[in-house]
Motif scaffolding. Structure first.
Motif, mmCIF file in Angstrom:
data_model
loop_
_atom_site.group_PDB
_atom_site.id
_atom_site.type_symbol
_atom_site.label_atom_id
_atom_site.label_comp_id
_atom_site.label_asym_id
_atom_site.label_seq_id
_atom_site.Cartn_x
_atom_site.Cartn_y
_atom_site.Cartn_z
ATOM 1 N N ILE A 73 8.874 -37.175 -48.619
ATOM 2 C CA ILE A 73 8.856 -35.790 -49.114
ATOM 3 C C ILE A 73 10.244 -35.389 -49.624
ATOM 4 N N LEU A 74 11.256 -35.706 -48.820
ATOM 5 C CA LEU A 74 12.620 -35.305 -49.175
ATOM 6 C C LEU A 74 13.124 -36.087 -50.394
ATOM 7 N N LYS A 75 12.828 -37.384 -50.423
ATOM 8 C CA LYS A 75 13.287 -38.202 -51.543
ATOM 9 C C LYS A 75 12.688 -37.695 -52.858
ATOM 10 N N ALA A 76 11.391 -37.440 -52.836
ATOM 11 C CA ALA A 76 10.710 -36.941 -54.035
ATOM 12 C C ALA A 76 11.323 -35.621 -54.497
ATOM 13 N N TYR A 77 11.634 -34.757 -53.540
ATOM 14 C CA TYR A 77 12.197 -33.444 -53.864
ATOM 15 C C TYR A 77 13.572 -33.577 -54.514
ATOM 16 N N TYR A 78 14.465 -34.388 -53.908
ATOM 17 C CA TYR A 78 15.815 -34.506 -54.455
ATOM 18 C C TYR A 78 15.814 -35.270 -55.775
ATOM 19 N N ASP A 79 14.913 -36.236 -55.912
ATOM 20 C CA ASP A 79 14.770 -36.909 -57.206
ATOM 21 C C ASP A 79 14.376 -35.899 -58.274
ATOM 22 N N GLU A 80 13.424 -35.040 -57.927
ATOM 23 C CA GLU A 80 12.896 -34.063 -58.880
ATOM 24 C C GLU A 80 13.970 -33.082 -59.331
ATOM 25 N N ILE A 81 14.759 -32.574 -58.360
ATOM 26 C CA ILE A 81 15.782 -31.597 -58.759
ATOM 27 C C ILE A 81 17.075 -32.294 -59.205
ATOM 28 N N GLY A 82 17.080 -33.617 -59.183
ATOM 29 C CA GLY A 82 18.233 -34.370 -59.678
ATOM 30 C C GLY A 82 19.475 -34.254 -58.822
ATOM 31 N N SER A 83 19.261 -34.145 -57.528
ATOM 32 C CA SER A 83 20.386 -34.015 -56.602
ATOM 33 C C SER A 83 20.396 -35.255 -55.705
ATOM 34 N N PRO A 84 21.588 -35.751 -55.338
ATOM 35 C CA PRO A 84 21.598 -37.006 -54.570
ATOM 36 C C PRO A 84 20.955 -36.864 -53.187
ATOM 37 N N PHE A 85 20.116 -37.837 -52.846
ATOM 38 C CA PHE A 85 19.505 -37.867 -51.516
ATOM 39 C C PHE A 85 20.465 -38.641 -50.612
ATOM 40 N N ASN A 86 21.564 -37.947 -50.281
ATOM 41 C CA ASN A 86 22.665 -38.607 -49.561
ATOM 42 C C ASN A 86 22.387 -38.722 -48.052
ATOM 43 N N GLU A 87 23.380 -39.296 -47.366
ATOM 44 C CA GLU A 87 23.236 -39.558 -45.933
ATOM 45 C C GLU A 87 22.933 -38.290 -45.138
ATOM 46 N N ALA A 88 23.656 -37.195 -45.480
ATOM 47 C CA ALA A 88 23.468 -35.924 -44.761
ATOM 48 C C ALA A 88 22.022 -35.449 -44.913
ATOM 49 N N ARG A 89 21.504 -35.567 -46.135
ATOM 50 C CA ARG A 89 20.130 -35.108 -46.381
ATOM 51 C C ARG A 89 19.098 -36.019 -45.705
ATOM 52 N N GLN A 90 19.413 -37.301 -45.693
ATOM 53 C CA GLN A 90 18.478 -38.238 -45.044
ATOM 54 C C GLN A 90 18.348 -37.917 -43.555
ATOM 55 N N ARG A 91 19.406 -37.321 -43.019
ATOM 56 C CA ARG A 91 19.388 -36.911 -41.610
ATOM 57 C C ARG A 91 18.227 -35.946 -41.303
ATOM 58 N N MET A 92 17.823 -35.179 -42.323
ATOM 59 C CA MET A 92 16.719 -34.237 -42.105
ATOM 60 C C MET A 92 15.372 -34.943 -41.967
ATOM 61 N N ALA A 93 15.340 -36.256 -42.222
ATOM 62 C CA ALA A 93 14.112 -37.028 -42.004
ATOM 63 C C ALA A 93 14.075 -37.637 -40.601
ATOM 64 N N MET A 94 15.131 -37.411 -39.820
ATOM 65 C CA MET A 94 15.163 -37.904 -38.431
ATOM 66 C C MET A 94 14.292 -36.990 -37.572
ATOM 67 N N ILE A 95 13.194 -37.522 -37.105
ATOM 68 C CA ILE A 95 12.194 -36.720 -36.380
ATOM 69 C C ILE A 95 11.809 -37.488 -35.112
ATOM 70 N N PRO A 96 11.652 -36.806 -33.984
ATOM 71 C CA PRO A 96 11.255 -37.499 -32.753
ATOM 72 C C PRO A 96 9.933 -38.253 -32.936
ATOM 73 N N VAL A 97 9.846 -39.412 -32.353
ATOM 74 C CA VAL A 97 8.638 -40.232 -32.456
ATOM 75 C C VAL A 97 7.457 -39.502 -31.806
ATOM 76 N N GLY A 98 6.325 -39.484 -32.511
ATOM 77 C CA GLY A 98 5.129 -38.841 -31.967
ATOM 78 C C GLY A 98 4.925 -37.430 -32.473
ATOM 79 N N ALA A 99 5.915 -36.909 -33.215
ATOM 80 C CA ALA A 99 5.805 -35.529 -33.701
ATOM 81 C C ALA A 99 4.923 -35.449 -34.949
ATOM 82 N N THR A 100 4.308 -34.292 -35.153
ATOM 83 C CA THR A 100 3.531 -34.001 -36.352
ATOM 84 C C THR A 100 4.378 -33.100 -37.238
ATOM 85 N N LEU A 101 4.490 -33.424 -38.520
ATOM 86 C CA LEU A 101 5.333 -32.603 -39.406
ATOM 87 C C LEU A 101 4.693 -31.249 -39.700
ATOM 88 N N ILE A 102 5.531 -30.253 -39.896
ATOM 89 C CA ILE A 102 5.082 -28.925 -40.341
ATOM 90 C C ILE A 102 5.692 -28.675 -41.711
#
Lengths: 251, 251
Positions: free
Chosen positions: B104-133
């Motif tokens: 989801i995040l990669k597609a979004y940053y690709d679309e707006i032409g902004s780098p999907f850097n390390e800091a942003r990738q951190r927002m994909a760190m989610i506890p195992v077993g969780a359901t996304l909202i």
């Protein structure tokens, strides 16, 4: 209490109306702002219902945990106003008619020609040993017992009780703070912030994104320190990073 | 969870900026209003600093105490965003890159032409077993792990995550409520309220004085019950008292 560099405080907001969403609490924000101004660090804010056991438990936990505890709400004349008796129970002291409070209230109701009835007299019930806090608006006083300050819930009255309580508080070292409004999203500056944060342990760096619309968004970066020189140095370093990366910002 | 009449929830607001008074929290009021609408009772709201141990301790206390826990704040890409890792620690589960969130995040940053850097990738760190909202605004998702719902702190994003979470909640019996705006001060009606309160244990009566100026003051009386008939009866009884005592009121 010996004079220290740092003081902590907590806030206990008492009231079902906050928990149901009927009322937006603004008192804790007022108290927090004032404490930040005088170098007292708020470490805990809690909202609890008008339930005596829960209020007592929370008071006893928070008054031991922090140097000061401020409570708001629950000191009026109605059946759901149970803060004063809860404070007395928490401290294990008696609660009875406080003669000073009784005189203030009697004079006020005599003056406005309204009966000083049983319900109103209840507002003179104050835990033994407490010091009254003046309420210039509707007269029913707040009070202070050891390190616990008991304020009304009505924001105007709360604010004047807070002002009247500052004289009792030991002030800590003021935390200096500088805010930089950055025209970027957090992902663009996260690495720089992380670096700054790891370099200077005396520093506290907050990053607060805002998103008002598709064209009005950004991040407020707040850098804090009790040491002015370090603060200036770090702010300069951050601005240098912004300039190098062609990111616009306002002070 | 078996279907019950009553459900409880708590709110954990995470953020130094609320405790310093810099930001007025409005998220907990939004959540509280919504929960009241669907018959879930908020019993506890807490504000804690961006400190991992305190967040973990609070999560573990509140998720056991109430049917649901909502957290707000601390899920962005910067160093002070430590909510997701705190949730993982509280539950004793691993946290790693969630492939769905990453896409989801990669597609979004690709679309707006902004780098999907390390800091942003951190927002994909989610506890195992969780359901996304889903976060329709800035894409970085919230998540739900068992009975804990993890929302962003930016009010607009929080509100849409809240809306997207309602489907996961069991609804309780709606508490019906009627509000009467009384042109009097609390001392004039305290006795009547106390009487009503003692007569009907199913009823919850709140009394909320307001004081805007010397000529604009009064009390909002809120009577609540899950039983409509009892509510109407009690409201009528209270209005009868007001009429007998020549006290004006609005509905």
């Amino acid at each position: 209490m010996n004079k220290k560099d740092k003081y902590s405080a907590s806030i206990l907001v008492i009231g079902d109306e906050i928990l149901s969403g009927r009322t937006q609490d603004t008192n804790s924000n007022q108290i927090a702002k004032k404490m930040t101004e005088i170098g007292i660090n708020i470490s805990d804010i809690r909202v609890v219902p008008d339930t005596k056991e829960i209020i007592i438990e929370s008071i006893n936990e928070l008054r031991k945990k922090t140097d000061y505890l401020f409570t708001t709400g629950g000191i009026g004349p109605t059946h759901d106003d149970i803060t004063a008796e809860s404070i007395a129970s928490a401290f294990g002291v008696e609660i009875n008619i406080n003669q000073e409070a009784f005189s203030i209230l009697k004079a006020y109701y005599d003056e406005i020609g309204s009966p000083f009835n049983e319900a109103r007299q209840r507002m003179a019930m104050i835990p033994v040993g407490a010091t009254l806090i003046d309420n210039p608006i509707s007269k029913a006083p707040g009070f202070k017992l050891e390190n616990v300050f008991v304020f009304a819930g009505i924001p105007k009255i709360m604010t004047s009780m807070l002002e009247n309580s500052i004289k009792y508080l030991d002030k800590g070292k003021i935390v200096l703070s500088q805010s930089i409004k950055v025209n970027a999203v957090e992902g663009d500056i996260a690495k720089a912030l992380r670096l700054l944060d790891s370099e200077e342990s005396e520093l506290k760096i907050g990053s607060y994104p805002f998103f008002n619309s598709d064209v009005d968004f950004g991040v407020n970066v707040v850098i804090k320190s009790v040491d002015e020189e370090r603060l200036i140095k770090s702010v300069d370093k951050f601005k240098e990073f912004l300039n190098q990366n062609s990111i616009n910002f306002d002070n």
